[in-house]
Design a protein around this motif. Structure first.
Motif, short mmCIF file in Angstrom:
data_model
loop_
_atom_site.label_atom_id
_atom_site.label_comp_id
_atom_site.label_asym_id
_atom_site.label_seq_id
_atom_site.Cartn_x
_atom_site.Cartn_y
_atom_site.Cartn_z
N SER A 295 0.80 -1.23 0.00
CA SER A 295 0.00 0.00 0.00
C SER A 295 0.83 1.27 0.00
N ALA A 296 2.12 1.16 0.27
CA ALA A 296 2.98 2.35 0.31
C ALA A 296 3.03 3.01 -1.07
N SER A 297 3.20 4.31 -1.06
CA SER A 297 3.24 5.05 -2.33
C SER A 297 4.50 4.70 -3.11
N ASP A 298 4.45 4.94 -4.41
CA ASP A 298 5.62 4.70 -5.25
C ASP A 298 6.81 5.53 -4.78
N GLY A 299 6.54 6.80 -4.43
CA GLY A 299 7.63 7.67 -3.98
C GLY A 299 8.27 7.18 -2.70
N THR A 300 7.45 6.71 -1.75
CA THR A 300 8.00 6.18 -0.49
C THR A 300 8.89 4.98 -0.76
N LEU A 301 8.44 4.09 -1.63
CA LEU A 301 9.24 2.90 -1.94
C LEU A 301 10.55 3.27 -2.63
N ARG A 302 10.50 4.26 -3.50
CA ARG A 302 11.74 4.68 -4.17
C ARG A 302 12.72 5.25 -3.16
N PHE A 303 12.23 6.07 -2.23
CA PHE A 303 13.10 6.59 -1.17
C PHE A 303 13.71 5.45 -0.37
N LEU A 304 12.88 4.50 0.03
CA LEU A 304 13.37 3.38 0.83
C LEU A 304 14.43 2.58 0.07
N ALA A 305 14.22 2.40 -1.22
CA ALA A 305 15.18 1.64 -2.01
C ALA A 305 16.51 2.39 -2.13
N MET A 306 16.46 3.70 -2.31
CA MET A 306 17.69 4.47 -2.39
C MET A 306 18.45 4.41 -1.07
#
Length: 427
Positions: A295-306
């Motif tokens: 359910s997390a937003s795409d932007g949140t996931l991208r931040f977490l991945a970085m």
């Protein structure tokens, strides 16, 4: 650390050079060549894996039909400029020797072959410390339709040794795999080291590379604990974050960045397992709200991945990020730049990133701006070029007087290099 990349007849670059710093930002319009630079780095990375040239350009499968390497986009038909049959790449970098840094330059030129012939080596060489003489040099010759490979190390041929060198694999990786090492004692600048040792040190400069083109869908897949290398598309995000959270200091740093970079008031993480034992990240906010990776937003996931890439237990030494700003809210970009510049400043990580964001360019520190480069194509030319933004005539003065983001938005960078080209043509 990589210092320079030269591309000759590679993709849409006829002859171009990229100067690299701790953080190198690439800007330019679509189809200007930014992703082709990524392909050049991937080719060098493929060399470090001891692949054959056909496998580097094409694909590499292992037992069971598992795809291990995706190859270079376009294959042999599109890897060279405008249908050329050959291309060359040259990389300059530094290695540590006896607590000091020494410059190394590696160059490879490839013949793409034909529909019935595999890609093969034309020339390959390695120079150390600015010496006129190559540490090793290999050259392919042809006699009566038969190809021969001449390999010289410090000026002495090694083809008379029982070493079955192949035209179809880079020599540097073959030297690294020598069963019997060959010590070197006759040159002061390399005294006491060996051929295999130098070859391995060279491959190490290309081996620890990661190419991240993050996909939120891939990051939402559960992963098994212990999978601690983040995939190119963000695979294994949950297990990498779980490993980070096993270190209390890293966990607190991770939580702090999540709070800073997202509107979530995250206070903890959970990693519930499914019936197969795979885990999925769940963020817990101060009010008890739980948000899974699903359910997390795409932007949140991208931040977490970085963050996972930079703080993870098995970080790369070199990262190439496609579209660094993609999915990131403009008000959070400054924090992302701070995180990246902080990580690259200690010299253990180097990053190249592409972007279409004028604001991201504006947020760079003066040190990082020195290595921001423009990829561009002139209106009447098929080949792409690369130029450091601050090397554009009058760029430093104009940037001091005007906002760089607005200059980028207005197309001033491209207009300036076009005008420069017209001036050079008329002189």
């Amino acid at each position: 650390m990589l210092n320079k990349l030269r591309l000759e007849r590679f993709k849409n670059f006829k002859d171009a050079e990229l100067i690299l710093g701790p953080l190198t930002l690439l800007v330019g319009t679509n189809a200007s060549g930014k992703s082709n630079i990524r392909d050049a780095f991937r080719f060098l990375h493929g060399i470090s894996r001891s692949y054959k040239l056909a496998e580097i350009i094409g694909e590499k499968y292992v037992e069971g039909g598992v795809l291990q390497w995706r190859g270079i986009r376009g294959g042999t038909r599109e890897i060279a400029f405008q249908g050329e049959k050959t291309f060359a790449l040259e990389a300059s970098f530094t290695v540590k020797k006896n607590f000091s840094e020494q410059g190394v330059t590696y160059r490879i030129e490839v013949d793409l072959g034909t529909d019935s012939q595999a890609p093969s080596l034309i020339r390959e060489r390695l120079t150390i410390g600015g010496q006129d003489e190559s540490f090793f040099e290999a050259q392919s010759t042809s006699e009566q339709g038969k190809k021969n490979l001449i390999v010289n190390v410090l000026g002495s041929q090694v083809t008379n040794r029982p070493i079955p060198f192949s035209h179809q694999q880079p020599i540097i990786s073959q030297l690294a795999e020598l069963a019997t090492d060959i010590p070197i004692n006759d040159k002061s600048y390399v005294s006491g080291i060996s051929i295999r040792g130098v070859a391995k040190a060279t491959l190490q400069a290309f081996s620890s590379m990661r190419f991240l083109d993050l996909s939120p869908d891939a990051m939402r897949f559960p992963s098994l604990p212990g999978q601690t290398i983040l995939g190119d598309r963000g695979e294994n995000l949950s297990s990498v974050l779980q490993e980070i959270c096993s270190n209390s200091a890293l966990k607190q740093a991770l939580l702090q960045w999540v709070k800073e970079l997202t509107p979530m008031d995250a206070m903890d993480f959970e990693f519930p397992a499914d019936f197969t034992g795979k885990i999925l990240l769940t963020l817990i906010e101060e009010n008890g709200q739980k948000t899974s990776a699903f359910s997390a937003s795409d932007g949140t996931l991208r931040f977490l991945a970085m963050i996972a890439a930079l703080l993870g237990p098995e970080p790369g030494q070199f990262y190439f990020f496609e579209e660094l700003d993609n999915g990131i809210h403009p008000t959070r970009l400054n924090l992302l730049v701070q995180l990246i510049e902080r990580k690259v400043s200690d010299g253990t990580i180097q990053m190249v990133a592409t972007t279409h964001s004028p604001q991201l360019l504006r947020l760079l520190s003066p040190q990082s701006l020195e290595y921001a480069s423009l990829t561009y194509r002139l209106s009447d030319r098929p080949d792409a070029k690369i130029k450091r933004i601050l090397d554009i005539p009058e760029a430093r003065r104009v940037i001091n007087e005007q906002d760089l983001a607005r200059l980028h938005e207005s197309g001033w960078l491209e207009d300036a290099v076009e005008f420069l080209e017209e001036e050079e043509t008329t002189e």
